[in-house]
Design an enzyme around this catalytic site. Sequence first.
Site, short mmCIF file in Angstrom:
data_model
loop_
_atom_site.label_atom_id
_atom_site.label_comp_id
_atom_site.label_asym_id
_atom_site.label_seq_id
_atom_site.Cartn_x
_atom_site.Cartn_y
_atom_site.Cartn_z
N ASP A 61 0.86 -1.18 0.00
CA ASP A 61 0.00 0.00 0.00
C ASP A 61 0.91 1.24 0.00
O ASP A 61 2.10 1.14 0.34
CB ASP A 61 -0.90 -0.01 1.24
CG ASP A 61 -1.87 1.14 1.24
OD1 ASP A 61 -2.54 1.36 0.22
OD2 ASP A 61 -1.96 1.84 2.26
N ASP A 103 -0.24 5.24 0.60
CA ASP A 103 -0.52 6.30 1.56
C ASP A 103 -0.51 5.75 2.97
O ASP A 103 -1.19 4.76 3.28
CB ASP A 103 -1.87 6.95 1.26
CG ASP A 103 -2.10 8.20 2.08
OD1 ASP A 103 -1.20 9.05 2.09
OD2 ASP A 103 -3.15 8.31 2.73
N THR A 109 -2.94 0.30 -4.64
CA THR A 109 -3.67 1.32 -3.89
C THR A 109 -5.16 1.29 -4.20
O THR A 109 -5.57 1.05 -5.34
CB THR A 109 -3.13 2.73 -4.21
OG1 THR A 109 -3.92 3.71 -3.52
CG2 THR A 109 -3.16 3.03 -5.70
N ASN A 110 -5.97 1.57 -3.20
CA ASN A 110 -7.41 1.70 -3.39
C ASN A 110 -7.79 3.02 -4.04
O ASN A 110 -8.93 3.21 -4.45
CB ASN A 110 -8.14 1.58 -2.04
CG ASN A 110 -8.69 0.19 -1.80
OD1 ASN A 110 -8.48 -0.73 -2.58
ND2 ASN A 110 -9.40 0.03 -0.70
N LEU A 127 -6.16 -1.59 8.84
CA LEU A 127 -6.59 -2.94 9.23
C LEU A 127 -7.80 -3.39 8.43
O LEU A 127 -7.88 -4.55 8.01
CB LEU A 127 -6.90 -2.97 10.72
CG LEU A 127 -5.70 -2.84 11.67
CD1 LEU A 127 -6.18 -2.62 13.10
CD2 LEU A 127 -4.81 -4.07 11.59
#
Length: 264
Positions: free
Chosen positions: A13, A15, A46-47, A212
Amino acid sequence: MTSLSSIRHLIIDMDGVLWHGDTALPGLAGFFSFLRRRAICFVLATNNASQTPDQYIAKLARMGVAVSRDEVLTSAEAAAIYLEGVAPKGAQVYTIGESGVIQALTERGFVISDDKAPYVIVGMDRGLTWEKLARATLNIRAGAMFIGANPDTTLPTERGITHGNGAILAALQAATSVQPVIVGKPEPIMYRQAIARLGGGADDTAALGDRLETDILGAVRTGIRSIFLLSGVSTREQLDGLEYQPDWVFDSIVELTVRWETEL
């Protein structure tokens, strides 16, 4: 706890792991130098669907790190890849989203529609209007397949916590009674795409993240190990009573790099 030395492929990931906004976190360049030196393959996943891979490549370059296009996977790209598997080539798609979504779809031969389409893909859109929501609603209610790039309900900004793409999806779901197919974390689709790109498997792949409920839960659902960093959104206290747990917990990429070095 198994050794970090068994990890040969890493899904990272960005950020909260590599930077906060436009500020690189300590140890960023050293971490990537370590990965290259030890031949640990990685994909930055990344989302965030609003930006393109090239924008992330340029951002990392400004921070002193060089990565290739194949080493970046956004949820917009993941949604377009998913659509390739369920839609005919050249299908029309109605989108809510920014340049990341538009580029990902057009690069794979899909046609962006301004009105009616059999597929609707929704990513974060800071130019969101009533008309965009109305057209998406009309398409979905007419039977269009509804795909969400990511389910994040909130978005950290300089002004504070605002609505994220999940809030847009919730509005459309309320208006249509149709639940979207979620491609991004914590669903396994994007992680599986990253694993396929890396050529790894569950035994030698891990996910690295700071959230999480997305990064770590996504790893659990995918059946791979996870490394939780405390440098971003989620906290150590949130681990208490959680149904799932990461395999490793570190304060930062600096601590992770030092530990990893000692285990090789």
